[in-house]
Design a protein around this motif. Structure first.
Motif, PDB file in Angstrom:
ATOM      1  N   TRP A 107      40.473  37.219  35.352  1.00  0.00           N
ATOM      2  CA  TRP A 107      41.871  37.035  34.974  1.00  0.00           C
ATOM      3  C   TRP A 107      42.243  37.835  33.722  1.00  0.00           C
ATOM      4  O   TRP A 107      43.376  37.784  33.275  1.00  0.00           O
ATOM      5  N   ILE A 108      41.287  38.521  33.137  1.00  0.00           N
ATOM      6  CA  ILE A 108      41.571  39.385  31.984  1.00  0.00           C
ATOM      7  C   ILE A 108      41.910  40.785  32.496  1.00  0.00           C
ATOM      8  O   ILE A 108      41.321  41.270  33.468  1.00  0.00           O
ATOM      9  N   ASP A 109      42.851  41.454  31.812  1.00  0.00           N
ATOM     10  CA  ASP A 109      43.272  42.780  32.247  1.00  0.00           C
ATOM     11  C   ASP A 109      42.072  43.706  32.360  1.00  0.00           C
ATOM     12  O   ASP A 109      41.185  43.719  31.499  1.00  0.00           O
ATOM     13  N   ARG A 110      42.063  44.497  33.435  1.00  0.00           N
ATOM     14  CA  ARG A 110      40.883  45.305  33.723  1.00  0.00           C
ATOM     15  C   ARG A 110      40.671  46.426  32.721  1.00  0.00           C
ATOM     16  O   ARG A 110      39.608  47.058  32.701  1.00  0.00           O
ATOM     17  N   ARG A 111      41.695  46.730  31.908  1.00  0.00           N
ATOM     18  CA  ARG A 111      41.521  47.775  30.901  1.00  0.00           C
ATOM     19  C   ARG A 111      41.159  47.203  29.524  1.00  0.00           C
ATOM     20  O   ARG A 111      40.981  47.964  28.586  1.00  0.00           O
ATOM     21  N   ALA A 112      41.018  45.885  29.428  1.00  0.00           N
ATOM     22  CA  ALA A 112      40.560  45.256  28.176  1.00  0.00           C
ATOM     23  C   ALA A 112      39.031  45.281  28.165  1.00  0.00           C
ATOM     24  O   ALA A 112      38.357  44.274  28.382  1.00  0.00           O
ATOM     25  N   VAL A 113      38.509  46.456  27.926  1.00  0.00           N
ATOM     26  CA  VAL A 113      37.052  46.661  28.044  1.00  0.00           C
ATOM     27  C   VAL A 113      36.263  45.790  27.079  1.00  0.00           C
ATOM     28  O   VAL A 113      35.303  45.125  27.485  1.00  0.00           O
ATOM     29  N   LEU A 152      26.475  39.552  38.803  1.00  0.00           N
ATOM     30  CA  LEU A 152      27.407  40.240  39.700  1.00  0.00           C
ATOM     31  C   LEU A 152      28.813  40.298  39.116  1.00  0.00           C
ATOM     32  O   LEU A 152      29.564  41.247  39.408  1.00  0.00           O
ATOM     33  N   SER A 153      29.166  39.301  38.315  1.00  0.00           N
ATOM     34  CA  SER A 153      30.491  39.371  37.676  1.00  0.00           C
ATOM     35  C   SER A 153      30.556  40.536  36.690  1.00  0.00           C
ATOM     36  O   SER A 153      31.620  41.168  36.544  1.00  0.00           O
ATOM     37  N   VAL A 154      29.441  40.836  36.025  1.00  0.00           N
ATOM     38  CA  VAL A 154      29.406  42.000  35.135  1.00  0.00           C
ATOM     39  C   VAL A 154      29.457  43.281  35.960  1.00  0.00           C
ATOM     40  O   VAL A 154      30.175  44.246  35.611  1.00  0.00           O
ATOM     41  N   ILE A 155      28.709  43.336  37.051  1.00  0.00           N
ATOM     42  CA  ILE A 155      28.734  44.506  37.921  1.00  0.00           C
ATOM     43  C   ILE A 155      30.124  44.701  38.524  1.00  0.00           C
ATOM     44  O   ILE A 155      30.587  45.844  38.711  1.00  0.00           O
ATOM     45  N   GLU A 156      30.800  43.584  38.834  1.00  0.00           N
ATOM     46  CA  GLU A 156      32.149  43.671  39.393  1.00  0.00           C
ATOM     47  C   GLU A 156      33.084  44.386  38.427  1.00  0.00           C
ATOM     48  O   GLU A 156      33.893  45.243  38.836  1.00  0.00           O
ATOM     49  N   TYR A 162      40.996  51.567  50.941  1.00  0.00           N
ATOM     50  CA  TYR A 162      42.265  51.142  50.355  1.00  0.00           C
ATOM     51  C   TYR A 162      42.045  50.323  49.091  1.00  0.00           C
ATOM     52  O   TYR A 162      42.749  50.498  48.087  1.00  0.00           O
ATOM     53  N   VAL A 163      41.048  49.423  49.164  1.00  0.00           N
ATOM     54  CA  VAL A 163      40.749  48.597  47.978  1.00  0.00           C
ATOM     55  C   VAL A 163      40.242  49.475  46.851  1.00  0.00           C
ATOM     56  O   VAL A 163      40.596  49.275  45.667  1.00  0.00           O
ATOM     57  N   MET A 164      39.419  50.475  47.186  1.00  0.00           N
ATOM     58  CA  MET A 164      38.895  51.368  46.143  1.00  0.00           C
ATOM     59  C   MET A 164      39.997  52.192  45.504  1.00  0.00           C
ATOM     60  O   MET A 164      39.928  52.504  44.310  1.00  0.00           O
ATOM     61  N   SER A 165      40.964  52.539  46.277  1.00  0.00           N
ATOM     62  CA  SER A 165      42.075  53.297  45.713  1.00  0.00           C
ATOM     63  C   SER A 165      43.048  52.410  44.950  1.00  0.00           C
ATOM     64  O   SER A 165      43.894  52.915  44.209  1.00  0.00           O
ATOM     65  N   ASN A 166      42.954  51.102  45.135  1.00  0.00           N
ATOM     66  CA  ASN A 166      43.771  50.136  44.389  1.00  0.00           C
ATOM     67  C   ASN A 166      42.814  49.142  43.717  1.00  0.00           C
ATOM     68  O   ASN A 166      42.569  48.035  44.213  1.00  0.00           O
ATOM     69  N   SER A 167      42.245  49.549  42.601  1.00  0.00           N
ATOM     70  CA  SER A 167      41.156  48.791  41.978  1.00  0.00           C
ATOM     71  C   SER A 167      41.595  47.420  41.483  1.00  0.00           C
ATOM     72  O   SER A 167      40.759  46.517  41.328  1.00  0.00           O
ATOM     73  N   SER A 193      41.463  40.586  42.343  1.00  0.00           N
ATOM     74  CA  SER A 193      42.150  39.574  43.142  1.00  0.00           C
ATOM     75  C   SER A 193      41.227  38.949  44.174  1.00  0.00           C
ATOM     76  O   SER A 193      41.216  37.726  44.359  1.00  0.00           O
ATOM     77  N   TYR A 194      40.447  39.782  44.847  1.00  0.00           N
ATOM     78  CA  TYR A 194      39.489  39.252  45.816  1.00  0.00           C
ATOM     79  C   TYR A 194      38.361  38.475  45.134  1.00  0.00           C
ATOM     80  O   TYR A 194      37.875  37.463  45.660  1.00  0.00           O
ATOM     81  N   SER A 195      37.924  38.927  43.979  1.00  0.00           N
ATOM     82  CA  SER A 195      36.817  38.259  43.276  1.00  0.00           C
ATOM     83  C   SER A 195      37.196  36.853  42.840  1.00  0.00           C
ATOM     84  O   SER A 195      36.344  35.961  42.788  1.00  0.00           O
ATOM     85  N   ARG A 196      38.473  36.656  42.519  1.00  0.00           N
ATOM     86  CA  ARG A 196      38.906  35.318  42.107  1.00  0.00           C
ATOM     87  C   ARG A 196      38.727  34.284  43.205  1.00  0.00           C
ATOM     88  O   ARG A 196      38.643  33.087  42.929  1.00  0.00           O
ATOM     89  N   VAL A 197      38.650  34.724  44.442  1.00  0.00           N
ATOM     90  CA  VAL A 197      38.464  33.813  45.566  1.00  0.00           C
ATOM     91  C   VAL A 197      37.026  33.846  46.084  1.00  0.00           C
ATOM     92  O   VAL A 197      36.418  32.794  46.349  1.00  0.00           O
ATOM     93  N   ILE A 198      36.463  35.043  46.191  1.00  0.00           N
ATOM     94  CA  ILE A 198      35.138  35.189  46.799  1.00  0.00           C
ATOM     95  C   ILE A 198      34.058  34.538  45.935  1.00  0.00           C
ATOM     96  O   ILE A 198      33.189  33.817  46.445  1.00  0.00           O
ATOM     97  N   PHE A 199      34.057  34.762  44.637  1.00  0.00           N
ATOM     98  CA  PHE A 199      33.008  34.224  43.769  1.00  0.00           C
ATOM     99  C   PHE A 199      32.991  32.692  43.758  1.00  0.00           C
ATOM    100  O   PHE A 199      31.941  32.076  43.959  1.00  0.00           O
ATOM    101  N   PRO A 200      34.116  32.018  43.511  1.00  0.00           N
ATOM    102  CA  PRO A 200      34.065  30.535  43.541  1.00  0.00           C
ATOM    103  C   PRO A 200      33.678  29.959  44.895  1.00  0.00           C
ATOM    104  O   PRO A 200      32.894  28.999  44.968  1.00  0.00           O
ATOM    105  N   MET A 201      34.190  30.562  45.987  1.00  0.00           N
ATOM    106  CA  MET A 201      33.858  30.043  47.306  1.00  0.00           C
ATOM    107  C   MET A 201      32.376  30.256  47.625  1.00  0.00           C
ATOM    108  O   MET A 201      31.722  29.377  48.209  1.00  0.00           O
TER     109      MET A 201
END
Length: 474
Positions: free
Chosen positions: A295-301, A348-352, A442-447, A452-460
């Motif tokens: 949920w943190i902006d992807r450019r907040a390295v 995996l969250s770090v790799i993500e 498509y997902v790779m071109s829209n990083s 968005s997918y990780s917010r659902v896939i990881f908890p499930m």
């Protein structure tokens, strides 16, 4: 003249001699009674004179000698078992467990305090008794008679309690039946299986056996069957006792033969709440904390990298602490599966985020190449992308004027002509392209969609893992 006084003196002495004899005969008796009287008066007084002849009349001074004479200990050789040369002597056993002092997973042993009682008959110790009452003795007489040589198999340490005296009791009945009781603390081996730790159940056994006498000389058995094993109320910190039960078996030694062996079996189930507080709940929290980066902006390295590294190091600390308190076994434990699987989710969250950052950079570079951004704007955009302040709407492509639009229009027209001139086979191959691959591209071109997918896939995924784990081990 001199003869007359001498004769008179002799007559006087002759008359007084019977009286002197009578007086001399009674004077010792009077002195003796006086001594007896004085002895009784001064016996309990400090510094009083004690008649030593009275001390010989104390019956407790010869009680042990009388007991030995009554049991005829000197008449038999008690180095030999009762009925030597005949059939095996039966020896009944019953045990009362006082406490289980400790259970060590690292040393794989347990410490138990118990009352061990033996029952057998030795006709050599039979004695006449009008009241048919037994006689009770302590450890001093035990050393002079024959007792069974029962020992604890797989024992590491053991001792008989000796405060204030040795905790040994011997009771002899008139018909020769004997009860021999001793209070012992023993530390014995318990082969534990930690495959399901800490959701495990351990079965520990204390084994009793005669050391010298095989089944041809001595037959051990439980005195009262299943009621031969009794326990007080025992409370343990990490375990609760599911059951106590005795059993019986035979043990074979190649050099000496078969021996009767008695087993004290007790099943221990581990309390899980302690490990839930110390291991499982902190692990779950660390995994969920690693999801905050989605949920943190992807450019907040700096924010996302520091959060990922913190959760990884915390998981490493938890794994190290659990391993230090466990024996070094060569198989995987249940807690290892949970900890390392949780560590994998955190990793995996770090790799993500590494993947998100990489595809974001590639995406921005493609946009810059398409727009043919001037060199000055290109360097500024790259700097903004790497310092964590760049956003998708920071580029205003309309400011580049009609030249850029014309260039894009020409590029689009050229692309359409290329597609029209292409061979039919190539177009067919493009249409048959795998939908999964196209979706991935498509997902790779829209990083931003990766988060968005990780917010659902990881908890499930983690929830599914917990359901499978707890259903397998509980």
């Amino acid at each position: 003249m001199r003869a007359a006084p001498l004769a008179l003196r002799l007559l006087c002495l002759a008359g007084l001699w019977p009286l002197a004899r009578l007086t001399g005969g009674h004077s010792p008796n009077k002195r003796r009674h006086k001594e007896v009287y004085l002895g009784e008066e001064t016996r309990n007084k400090p510094g009083g004179r004690v008649d030593f002849r009275l001390k010989k009349q104390d019956s407790t001074k010869s009680l042990l000698i009388k007991s030995e004479q009554l049991l005829r200990i000197e008449d038999h050789d008690f180095a030999m078992r009762p009925g030597f040369g005949g059939s095996a002597i039966p020896v009944g056993i019953d045990v009362q467990v006082e406490s289980i002092d400790s259970i060590s997973e690292v040393n794989m042993d347990f410490t138990m305090t118990l009352y061990l009682r033996h029952y057998w008959q030795d006709v050599r110790l039979a004695f006449p008794s009008g009241s048919n009452k037994s006689r009770t003795f302590d450890a001093r007489l035990v050393k002079k008679i024959w007792v069974p040589d029962v020992f604890f198999v797989h024992s590491k340490r053991s001792f008989i309690h000796d405060t204030t005296m040795e905790n040994i009791m011997l009771r002899v009945y008139p018909d020769g039946n004997i009860l021999f009781s001793v209070r012992i603390t023993v530390t014995a081996l318990c082969s534990m299986d930690f495959s399901s730790f800490p959701l495990d159940t351990q079965n520990c056994t204390l084994e009793l056996e005669s050391y010298a006498y095989n089944e041809n000389d001595l037959m051990l058995y439980w005195k009262n069957g299943n009621d031969s094993l009794r326990t007080d109320e025992i409370v343990l910190s990490h375990f609760f006792i599911e059951s106590f039960h005795p059993s019986y078996g035979l043990a074979f030694y190649s050099s000496t033969g078969w021996y009767n062996r008695l087993y004290i079996n007790f099943i221990l189930r581990r309390h899980i709440f302690f490990f839930m507080l110390q291991t499982y709940f902190p692990t779950m929290l660390m995994v969920m904390l690693s999801w905050v980066s989605f949920w943190i902006d992807r450019r907040a390295v700096p924010a996302r990298v520091s959060l990922g590294i913190t959760t990884v190091l915390t998981m490493s600390t938890i794994i190290t602490g659990v391993s230090a308190s466990m024996p070094q076994v060569s198989y995987v434990k249940a807690v290892d599966i949970y900890l390392w699987s949780s560590f994998l989710f955190v990793f995996l969250s770090v790799i993500e985020y590494a993947a998100v950052n990489y595809f974001t950079t590639m995406e921005e570079m493609k946009k810059l190449r398409r727009a043919k951004v001037p060199p000055s704007f290109n360097s500024t955009t790259q700097a903004m992308a790497f310092d964590g302040c760049y956003h998708d709407n920071d580029i205003d492509l309309a400011s580049f004027g009609e030249a850029a639009s014309t260039t894009n229009t020409e590029r689009t027209a050229h692309s359409r002509d290329s597609v029209a001139d292409s061979a039919p086979g190539e177009g067919t191959r493009l249409r048959r392209k795998n939908p999964v691959v196209r979706k991935l591209q498509y997902v790779m071109s829209n990083s931003h969609m990766i988060d968005s997918y990780s917010r659902v896939i990881f908890p499930m995924s983690y929830l599914l893992f917990n359901v499978i784990y707890w259903s397998m081990y509980t």
